[in-house]
Design a protein around this motif. Structure first.
Motif, PDB file in Angstrom:
ATOM      1  N   VAL A 266       8.589   1.822 -13.254  1.00  0.00           N
ATOM      2  CA  VAL A 266       9.632   1.262 -12.747  1.00  0.00           C
ATOM      3  C   VAL A 266       9.618  -0.109 -11.384  1.00  0.00           C
ATOM      4  CG1 VAL A 266      12.195   1.633 -10.868  1.00  0.00           C
ATOM      5  CG2 VAL A 266      11.165   3.772 -12.022  1.00  0.00           C
ATOM      6  N   GLY A 267      10.346  -1.060 -11.794  1.00  0.00           N
ATOM      7  CA  GLY A 267       9.915  -2.000 -11.310  1.00  0.00           C
ATOM      8  C   GLY A 267      11.179  -3.464 -11.482  1.00  0.00           C
TER       9      GLY A 267
ATOM     10  N   THR B 131       1.765   9.903  -9.095  1.00  0.00           N
ATOM     11  CA  THR B 131       2.829   9.253  -9.263  1.00  0.00           C
ATOM     12  C   THR B 131       2.479   8.217  -8.273  1.00  0.00           C
ATOM     13  OG1 THR B 131       4.090  10.564  -7.104  1.00  0.00           O
ATOM     14  CG2 THR B 131       4.795  11.272  -9.200  1.00  0.00           C
ATOM     15  N   GLY B 132       3.223   6.976  -8.030  1.00  0.00           N
ATOM     16  CA  GLY B 132       3.060   5.995  -7.263  1.00  0.00           C
ATOM     17  C   GLY B 132       4.179   5.758  -6.143  1.00  0.00           C
ATOM     18  N   HIS B 133       4.389   5.206  -5.841  1.00  0.00           N
ATOM     19  CA  HIS B 133       5.366   4.404  -4.464  1.00  0.00           C
ATOM     20  C   HIS B 133       4.846   3.259  -4.074  1.00  0.00           C
ATOM     21  CE1 HIS B 133       7.823   7.647  -5.639  1.00  0.00           C
ATOM     22  NE2 HIS B 133       7.072   8.630  -4.735  1.00  0.00           N
TER      23      HIS B 133
ATOM     24  N   PHE C 251       5.323   4.229 -10.490  1.00  0.00           N
ATOM     25  CA  PHE C 251       5.161   5.115 -11.736  1.00  0.00           C
ATOM     26  C   PHE C 251       4.783   7.068 -11.323  1.00  0.00           C
ATOM     27  CE2 PHE C 251       1.868   7.344 -14.182  1.00  0.00           C
ATOM     28  CZ  PHE C 251       1.728   6.775 -15.134  1.00  0.00           C
ATOM     29  N   ALA C 252       5.645   7.455 -12.311  1.00  0.00           N
ATOM     30  CA  ALA C 252       5.698   8.299 -12.305  1.00  0.00           C
ATOM     31  C   ALA C 252       4.874   9.046 -13.903  1.00  0.00           C
ATOM     32  CB  ALA C 252       6.512   9.412 -12.151  1.00  0.00           C
TER      33      ALA C 252
ATOM     34  N   ILE D 209       7.978  16.495 -12.356  1.00  0.00           N
ATOM     35  CA  ILE D 209       7.029  15.201 -12.026  1.00  0.00           C
ATOM     36  C   ILE D 209       6.052  15.623 -11.517  1.00  0.00           C
ATOM     37  CG2 ILE D 209       6.970  13.477 -10.836  1.00  0.00           C
ATOM     38  CD1 ILE D 209      10.527  13.616 -11.167  1.00  0.00           C
ATOM     39  N   ASP D 210       4.755  15.701 -12.087  1.00  0.00           N
ATOM     40  CA  ASP D 210       3.420  16.059 -11.470  1.00  0.00           C
ATOM     41  C   ASP D 210       3.142  14.614 -10.147  1.00  0.00           C
ATOM     42  OD1 ASP D 210       1.038  16.308 -10.803  1.00  0.00           O
ATOM     43  OD2 ASP D 210       0.401  15.943 -13.018  1.00  0.00           O
ATOM     44  N   PRO D 211       3.535  15.690  -9.423  1.00  0.00           N
ATOM     45  CA  PRO D 211       3.122  15.466  -7.725  1.00  0.00           C
ATOM     46  C   PRO D 211       1.816  14.135  -7.944  1.00  0.00           C
ATOM     47  CG  PRO D 211       3.507  17.332  -7.808  1.00  0.00           C
ATOM     48  CD  PRO D 211       3.013  17.194  -9.364  1.00  0.00           C
TER      49      PRO D 211
END
Length: 165
Positions: free
Chosen positions: A58-59, A23-25, A31-32, A18-20
């Motif tokens: 993801v949602g 990503t978004g939380h 999203f990753a 996973i590219d740090p």
């Protein structure tokens, strides 16, 4: 990496990380971007046959999402043409020809799939350059492996939480 209030535990397929930075939380998802681990280390070279990029979004899942099919995934890709479909893996997958996608340097052919886990829709896509082995069955297997590992990690985390209460 965890999403959706720790209900989704994303696990990359072997050889991918996973590219740090990408990503978004959010409380309701995130999203990753997953890439070959070697591409995160600038001093190492990796062959074009291993080049690929996996996106995961993801949602919250809607009521109709619980029985996703390849046809429904295709419907959510306006302008795409179906190249192939796979229903023999853990998630429905479609291989699409979508010339106007925005993955720079990637073939217009790519894989997409989705599954529901813990009331969350997890949408995945795999992009690779023209001629990459990842545009064939190898790419479908990578998305299947990501799905299996994510399901296992998320279910195991749920069980661990239940036992500690």
């Amino acid at each position: 990496m965890s999403f959706a209030s720790e209900t989704i535990h994303l696990v990359a397929p072997d050889g991918f990380c996973i590219d740090p930075k990408m990503t978004g939380h959010r409380a309701e998802g995130g999203f990753a971007l997953l890439v070959p681990c070697a591409s995160l280390r600038p001093s190492l070279n990796f062959t074009s046959r291993n080049r690929a990029m996996i996106t995961v979004a993801v949602g919250p899942a809607g009521p109709a999402d619980s029985t996703l099919s390849g046809a429904e995934i295709l419907e959510n890709a306006p302008g795409a043409k179906l190249v192939a479909g796979r229903n023999d893996l853990m998630l429905p997958l479609v291989k699409l020809d979508m010339p106007d996608h925005r993955a720079r340097g990637a073939s217009p052919i790519h894989w997409r799939g989705a599954f529901v886990l813990n009331e969350q829709l997890v949408a995945v896509a795999l992009y690779a350059p023209e001629g990459s082995a990842n545009l064939g069955n190898r790419g479908a297997r990578l998305l299947d492996e990501l799905t299996a590992k994510t399901l296992e990690a998320s279910v195991t985390a749920d069980l661990d939480t239940d036992e500690s209460q």
